[in-house]
Design an enzyme around this catalytic site. Sequence first.
Site, PDB file in Angstrom:
ATOM      1  N   CYS A   2      86.654  17.643 -53.698  1.00 28.38           N
ATOM      2  CA  CYS A   2      85.367  17.011 -53.966  1.00 28.38           C
ATOM      3  C   CYS A   2      84.243  17.695 -53.199  1.00 28.38           C
ATOM      4  O   CYS A   2      84.465  18.278 -52.138  1.00 28.38           O
ATOM      5  CB  CYS A   2      85.395  15.554 -53.518  1.00 28.38           C
ATOM      6  SG  CYS A   2      86.757  14.625 -54.187  1.00 28.38           S
ATOM      7  N   ARG A  27      84.382  24.557 -55.630  1.00 23.67           N
ATOM      8  CA  ARG A  27      85.411  23.796 -54.928  1.00 23.67           C
ATOM      9  C   ARG A  27      86.420  23.177 -55.898  1.00 23.67           C
ATOM     10  O   ARG A  27      87.505  22.780 -55.497  1.00 23.67           O
ATOM     11  CB  ARG A  27      84.752  22.689 -54.095  1.00 23.67           C
ATOM     12  CG  ARG A  27      83.905  23.232 -52.963  1.00 23.67           C
ATOM     13  CD  ARG A  27      83.109  22.142 -52.300  1.00 23.67           C
ATOM     14  NE  ARG A  27      83.922  21.153 -51.623  1.00 23.67           N
ATOM     15  CZ  ARG A  27      84.434  21.293 -50.408  1.00 23.67           C
ATOM     16  NH1 ARG A  27      84.211  22.389 -49.733  1.00 23.67           N
ATOM     17  NH2 ARG A  27      85.154  20.335 -49.859  1.00 23.67           N
ATOM     18  N   TRP A  74      87.267  15.571 -57.464  1.00 25.23           N
ATOM     19  CA  TRP A  74      88.551  16.192 -57.833  1.00 25.23           C
ATOM     20  C   TRP A  74      89.573  15.074 -57.701  1.00 25.23           C
ATOM     21  O   TRP A  74      89.873  14.630 -56.594  1.00 25.23           O
ATOM     22  CB  TRP A  74      88.828  17.351 -56.879  1.00 25.23           C
ATOM     23  CG  TRP A  74      89.987  18.212 -57.260  1.00 25.23           C
ATOM     24  CD1 TRP A  74      89.989  19.236 -58.163  1.00 25.23           C
ATOM     25  CD2 TRP A  74      91.316  18.160 -56.719  1.00 25.23           C
ATOM     26  NE1 TRP A  74      91.234  19.815 -58.227  1.00 25.23           N
ATOM     27  CE2 TRP A  74      92.067  19.176 -57.348  1.00 25.23           C
ATOM     28  CE3 TRP A  74      91.951  17.359 -55.772  1.00 25.23           C
ATOM     29  CZ2 TRP A  74      93.399  19.408 -57.067  1.00 25.23           C
ATOM     30  CZ3 TRP A  74      93.295  17.593 -55.496  1.00 25.23           C
ATOM     31  CH2 TRP A  74      94.005  18.609 -56.135  1.00 25.23           C
ATOM     32  N   ASN A  98      84.992  12.427 -49.918  1.00 24.43           N
ATOM     33  CA  ASN A  98      85.946  13.520 -50.111  1.00 24.43           C
ATOM     34  C   ASN A  98      87.133  13.229 -49.202  1.00 24.43           C
ATOM     35  O   ASN A  98      86.941  13.019 -48.012  1.00 24.43           O
ATOM     36  CB  ASN A  98      85.280  14.853 -49.735  1.00 24.43           C
ATOM     37  CG  ASN A  98      86.261  16.019 -49.727  1.00 24.43           C
ATOM     38  OD1 ASN A  98      87.328  15.942 -50.334  1.00 24.43           O
ATOM     39  ND2 ASN A  98      85.894  17.087 -49.042  1.00 24.43           N
ATOM     40  N   GLY A  99      88.334  13.205 -49.772  1.00 28.87           N
ATOM     41  CA  GLY A  99      89.518  12.949 -48.943  1.00 28.87           C
ATOM     42  C   GLY A  99      90.378  11.870 -49.568  1.00 28.87           C
ATOM     43  O   GLY A  99      90.266  11.578 -50.761  1.00 28.87           O
ATOM     44  N   LYS A 486      97.648  35.602 -58.923  1.00 26.69           N
ATOM     45  CA  LYS A 486      96.305  35.793 -59.472  1.00 26.69           C
ATOM     46  C   LYS A 486      96.323  35.556 -60.979  1.00 26.69           C
ATOM     47  O   LYS A 486      95.456  34.875 -61.524  1.00 26.69           O
ATOM     48  CB  LYS A 486      95.777  37.216 -59.209  1.00 26.69           C
ATOM     49  CG  LYS A 486      95.344  37.527 -57.803  1.00 26.69           C
ATOM     50  CD  LYS A 486      94.046  36.905 -57.376  1.00 26.69           C
ATOM     51  CE  LYS A 486      94.187  35.563 -56.769  1.00 26.69           C
ATOM     52  NZ  LYS A 486      94.655  35.377 -55.437  1.00 26.69           N
ATOM     53  N   GLU A 489      97.043  31.703 -61.961  1.00 23.92           N
ATOM     54  CA  GLU A 489      96.051  30.677 -61.627  1.00 23.92           C
ATOM     55  C   GLU A 489      94.780  30.769 -62.464  1.00 23.92           C
ATOM     56  O   GLU A 489      94.146  29.759 -62.721  1.00 23.92           O
ATOM     57  CB  GLU A 489      95.721  30.679 -60.132  1.00 23.92           C
ATOM     58  CG  GLU A 489      94.989  31.894 -59.641  1.00 23.92           C
ATOM     59  CD  GLU A 489      94.718  31.859 -58.134  1.00 23.92           C
ATOM     60  OE1 GLU A 489      94.517  30.775 -57.586  1.00 23.92           O
ATOM     61  OE2 GLU A 489      94.704  32.940 -57.526  1.00 23.92           O
ATOM     62  N   LYS A 604      88.956  25.004 -54.511  1.00 26.74           N
ATOM     63  CA  LYS A 604      88.805  26.136 -53.598  1.00 26.74           C
ATOM     64  C   LYS A 604      89.295  25.796 -52.203  1.00 26.74           C
ATOM     65  O   LYS A 604      89.980  26.576 -51.571  1.00 26.74           O
ATOM     66  CB  LYS A 604      87.326  26.546 -53.556  1.00 26.74           C
ATOM     67  CG  LYS A 604      87.033  27.723 -52.647  1.00 26.74           C
ATOM     68  CD  LYS A 604      87.662  28.995 -53.171  1.00 26.74           C
ATOM     69  CE  LYS A 604      87.486  30.181 -52.260  1.00 26.74           C
ATOM     70  NZ  LYS A 604      88.423  31.260 -52.605  1.00 26.74           N
TER      71      LYS A 604
HETATM   72  C1  F6R Z   1      94.699  31.540 -54.569  1.00 25.85           C
HETATM   73  C2  F6R Z   1      94.017  30.747 -53.583  1.00 25.85           C
HETATM   74  C3  F6R Z   1      94.785  29.704 -52.841  1.00 25.85           C
HETATM   75  C4  F6R Z   1      94.395  29.721 -51.369  1.00 25.85           C
HETATM   76  C5  F6R Z   1      95.078  28.574 -50.619  1.00 25.85           C
HETATM   77  C6  F6R Z   1      94.777  28.603 -49.132  1.00 25.85           C
HETATM   78  O1  F6R Z   1      93.851  32.491 -55.130  1.00 25.85           O
HETATM   79  O2  F6R Z   1      92.859  30.902 -53.356  1.00 25.85           O
HETATM   80  O3  F6R Z   1      96.155  29.896 -53.000  1.00 25.85           O
HETATM   81  O4  F6R Z   1      94.750  30.959 -50.814  1.00 25.85           O
HETATM   82  O5  F6R Z   1      94.650  27.350 -51.149  1.00 25.85           O
HETATM   83  O6  F6R Z   1      93.416  28.498 -48.883  1.00 25.85           O
HETATM   84  P1  F6R Z   1      92.800  28.935 -47.491  1.00 25.85           P
HETATM   85  O7  F6R Z   1      92.984  30.413 -47.355  1.00 25.85           O
HETATM   86  O8  F6R Z   1      91.353  28.536 -47.559  1.00 25.85           O
HETATM   87  O9  F6R Z   1      93.555  28.196 -46.434  1.00 25.85           O
END
Ligand code: F6R
Length: 609
Positions: A2, A27, A74, A98-99, A486, A489, A604
């Site tokens: 969110c 996000r 989300w 958010n949460g 990649k 997803e 994200k």
């Molecule tokens: C894939 C992707 C996710 C993040 C994962 C960890 O492209 O972006 O798999 O790598 O959610 O996120 P961070 O690095 O922010 O802890």
Amino acid sequence: MCGIVGYIGRRHALPIILDGLKRLEYRGYDSSGVAIITDKGLSIKRKKGKINDLIHHIEHESINGTTGLGHTRWATHGKPSDENAHPHRAGDVVVVHNGIIENYTELRALLQEKGHHFKSETDTEIIAHLVEDHLKSGASFEDAVLASVRQLRGSFALGVLSVRNPDRLIAVREASPLVIGFGNNETIFASDMPAILPYTNRMLFMLDGTIAVITADEVRLMDFNGAALPVHPKQFDISPAMAEKGGYKHFMQKEIFEQPQAITDTLRDRLLFDTRDIDLKDAGIDHKLVHALKRINFVACGTSYHAGLTGKYIIEEMTGIPVDVEVASEFRYRTPLVSTDTLTVAISQSGETADTLAAIRLAKKNGSRVLSICNVIDSTLARESDHVLYTHAGPEISVASTKAFTSQLVSIYLLAIHIGRSLGRLSKQQAASFFDTLVAIPALLDTLLKQEDRIIAIAKQYAKHRDFLYLGRGISYPVALEGALKLKEISYIHAEGYPAGEIKHGPIALVNEDMPVVFVAVQGRVYEKIKNNMEEVKARDGRIISFTNADNAGIRDLSDELFVLPAIDELFTPILSIVPLQLLAYHIAVMNGTDVDQPKNLAKSVTVE
Ligand code: F6R
């Protein structure tokens, strides 16, 4: 996850909030909404779908006011729908969240007994009712929020407004990020910086367990007991343009092309050109720490986990220290064997990933020191770590991580060379040669990126296939995993990454003329072995797409498509070989018409478990 935006000032709040929500779109979300205090009363608008659907829904209405909240949701509790979208209201109180509220069932029952009625399936709605309940018992707005948050269990970033207190907004942070921006006669708070950057660079990252009472000209901070806390905003050297597309079709494409710069920025100030040595003073990794080390333990999720897997090959080779790598969501629920002589290295782009945070807390509890490799300054992970090696990739907006991954690899090379030298495992000459290789990488990547057309041609041929296998061996094995991640997803095409030596133990059963097999085959200790695996695939009519720095007749004969990578020391190949795989995934997704930057079901920054 969110996104929250709150605005209070002298300007119209609605366009600023909508713009902020758009800047947080990356996000990931499935519905959005706004609440504005207008001269005619409170206006709340919510819509399932994209922010443009919300804009379309309200375009003929005049919603004028200088105070408001916005939210992108989300879904966790309750499906994506107009009713479940935030903001949620109870009487005069409006909340965005958010949460996850873990004890929401109990609280809901308690409130129902007191006569409260609920209109949504969300956990969030109970928060609005709790605050309203305390207000009704005579508490002030601030005290009502304080009393309510003390009843909540879970993770929550909140924006709260009360129609009876239109001169203030309240923001709360507990295990979900919130940043406050200090403008000129206006204050804006949000889940992340891009929503704030067009208005001000003076910002403050709220800490867990804090509440901010926000007016247009002043911010007061307190803890959950109501004790006042100091307010020290910092100036952040980031421009709004860094979070915009800059002529590229998607953020992902822009971020792939930013990799030479991101790597240069991550290397900057850590390379001592006179002596061709590495300087990691900024992370505080000194001789004493290095000599006490018996084991390194990577914890991370997703792409960052793949950086950790690659790191195992690099660090063990350069330092001789044993390395374990574990996905954070598994690590956190085991009884991990870490102790004072273990360095736990958490890798995270966002620094807010809930599982990674839980993993480092557990590691610390067991006596381990924690180093984080992180892209977001002042993020929770950075603050909770004993040492931080920042990647300087700049804001990564596309959900699919690209430039953060290669910057994480660069940080691991720096760390490995530094430790290797400190322990005397690397000779001065070897370290100097690795130093030269690191310096050469940005230019090699520039050359590689100029061959995007070749990748587009390959993508055209294979975009309609529904299953892919990605194979690599040795240090190219994690690259195969990351290439497959990649593709799946962002294009929703099934792609499986595997160590090539394992295919005969199962996956080879899948191989036929409809199954493109992507090989990452670099010269080095397992090159001949992976060529044997190519033969095995060829013998079963598999179609082979090779990414290789060994351009010879043998590999050409085996490959249906061949992409030639620049030559480089085997240990450094992942930082080059992943880039065409990122481009391949990107172009296949574009050809399939998916939402590349915000793929369905993904967020994200994964701030919930
Ligand atoms: C894939 C992707 C996710 C993040 C994962 C960890 O492209 O972006 O798999 O790598 O959610 O996120 P961070 O690095 O922010 O802890």
